[in-house]
Design a protein around this motif. Sequence first.
Motif, PDB file in Angstrom:
ATOM      1  N   GLN A  71      13.369  -8.361  20.059  1.00  0.00           N
ATOM      2  CA  GLN A  71      11.924  -8.459  20.844  1.00  0.00           C
ATOM      3  C   GLN A  71      10.948  -7.919  20.097  1.00  0.00           C
ATOM      4  N   ALA A  72      11.038  -6.839  19.294  1.00  0.00           N
ATOM      5  CA  ALA A  72       9.925  -6.227  18.510  1.00  0.00           C
ATOM      6  C   ALA A  72       9.510  -7.362  17.533  1.00  0.00           C
ATOM      7  N   LEU A  73      10.384  -8.229  16.903  1.00  0.00           N
ATOM      8  CA  LEU A  73       9.972  -9.019  15.963  1.00  0.00           C
ATOM      9  C   LEU A  73       9.338 -10.140  16.645  1.00  0.00           C
ATOM     10  N   ALA A  74       9.878 -10.879  17.731  1.00  0.00           N
ATOM     11  CA  ALA A  74       9.307 -11.724  18.590  1.00  0.00           C
ATOM     12  C   ALA A  74       7.949 -11.230  19.078  1.00  0.00           C
ATOM     13  N   PRO A  99       5.786  -1.980   5.968  1.00  0.00           N
ATOM     14  CA  PRO A  99       4.958  -3.114   5.341  1.00  0.00           C
ATOM     15  C   PRO A  99       4.380  -2.935   4.035  1.00  0.00           C
ATOM     16  N   CYS A 100       5.230  -3.220   2.913  1.00  0.00           N
ATOM     17  CA  CYS A 100       4.922  -2.950   1.493  1.00  0.00           C
ATOM     18  C   CYS A 100       3.855  -4.213   1.527  1.00  0.00           C
ATOM     19  N   HIS A 101       3.649  -5.315   2.250  1.00  0.00           N
ATOM     20  CA  HIS A 101       2.853  -6.397   1.959  1.00  0.00           C
ATOM     21  C   HIS A 101       1.444  -5.972   2.185  1.00  0.00           C
ATOM     22  N   ARG A 102       1.320  -4.567   2.750  1.00  0.00           N
ATOM     23  CA  ARG A 102      -0.428  -4.174   3.131  1.00  0.00           C
ATOM     24  C   ARG A 102      -0.750  -3.525   1.695  1.00  0.00           C
ATOM     25  N   ALA A 152       4.054  -3.802  17.677  1.00  0.00           N
ATOM     26  CA  ALA A 152       5.615  -3.972  18.210  1.00  0.00           C
ATOM     27  C   ALA A 152       6.650  -3.410  17.124  1.00  0.00           C
ATOM     28  N   LEU A 153       6.204  -3.622  15.902  1.00  0.00           N
ATOM     29  CA  LEU A 153       7.078  -3.086  15.028  1.00  0.00           C
ATOM     30  C   LEU A 153       7.095  -1.534  15.004  1.00  0.00           C
ATOM     31  N   ASP A 154       6.298  -0.784  15.418  1.00  0.00           N
ATOM     32  CA  ASP A 154       6.295   0.561  15.268  1.00  0.00           C
ATOM     33  C   ASP A 154       7.362   1.055  16.019  1.00  0.00           C
ATOM     34  N   ARG A 155       7.803   0.370  17.007  1.00  0.00           N
ATOM     35  CA  ARG A 155       9.142   0.822  17.887  1.00  0.00           C
ATOM     36  C   ARG A 155      10.645   0.634  17.180  1.00  0.00           C
ATOM     37  N   VAL A 156      10.254  -0.019  16.235  1.00  0.00           N
ATOM     38  CA  VAL A 156      11.737  -0.409  15.326  1.00  0.00           C
ATOM     39  C   VAL A 156      12.313   0.770  14.730  1.00  0.00           C
TER      40      VAL A 156
END
Length: 184
Positions: free
Chosen positions: A62-65, A136-139, A74-78
């Motif tokens: 759900q977080a990824l979606a 988020p290494c892409h940042r 959303a990813l903060d809750r993973v």
Amino acid sequence: MSPLFLHQFASPIGSILLVTDAAGQLRALDFLDYRERMDRLLARHYGPVTLADAPTPAPLAQALADYFAGDLTALDRVAVATNGTDFQKSVWHALRAIPAGQTVTYGDLARRLGQPTAMRAVGLANGANPIGIVVPCHRVIGANGTLTGYAGGLERKRWLLAHESAAGLPLLEQIAEKRHRSGA
């Protein structure tokens, strides 16, 4: 080490492999076409592992979606759990503090960690991040504004940055402008 479970998630930028532990904590995330890299990092951090296929835990799916649908928090809750050196873990923790839609340089990240001369070490830890996107290494971009390497490929990095930017492509234009001003 408790058992690890392998899951697959369809995303707009390709199939994503997820590895979780028995508690549902994310241990690795990589793209299907980078499976070798993921396996190498898992072996480095956990030794020989056997991955059992399993359905993706509902909260993670759900977080990824939600993230790919535009909820950038959303990813903060993973929940994540990684093995690595204390320095690597500090870099990975600092990466999670970079807000979506923003970028930092390796030097910025080193300064945030209180080690302003550790840019190269930050870069190495960034490159060894086993949980892309969520951590988020892409940042992280080059000092001259270039989109430096990304384990999932530069096109995916560009897509993720555009997706996360509140202004969309203007963030990439800002990066290009920094690059132009620096003469790169």
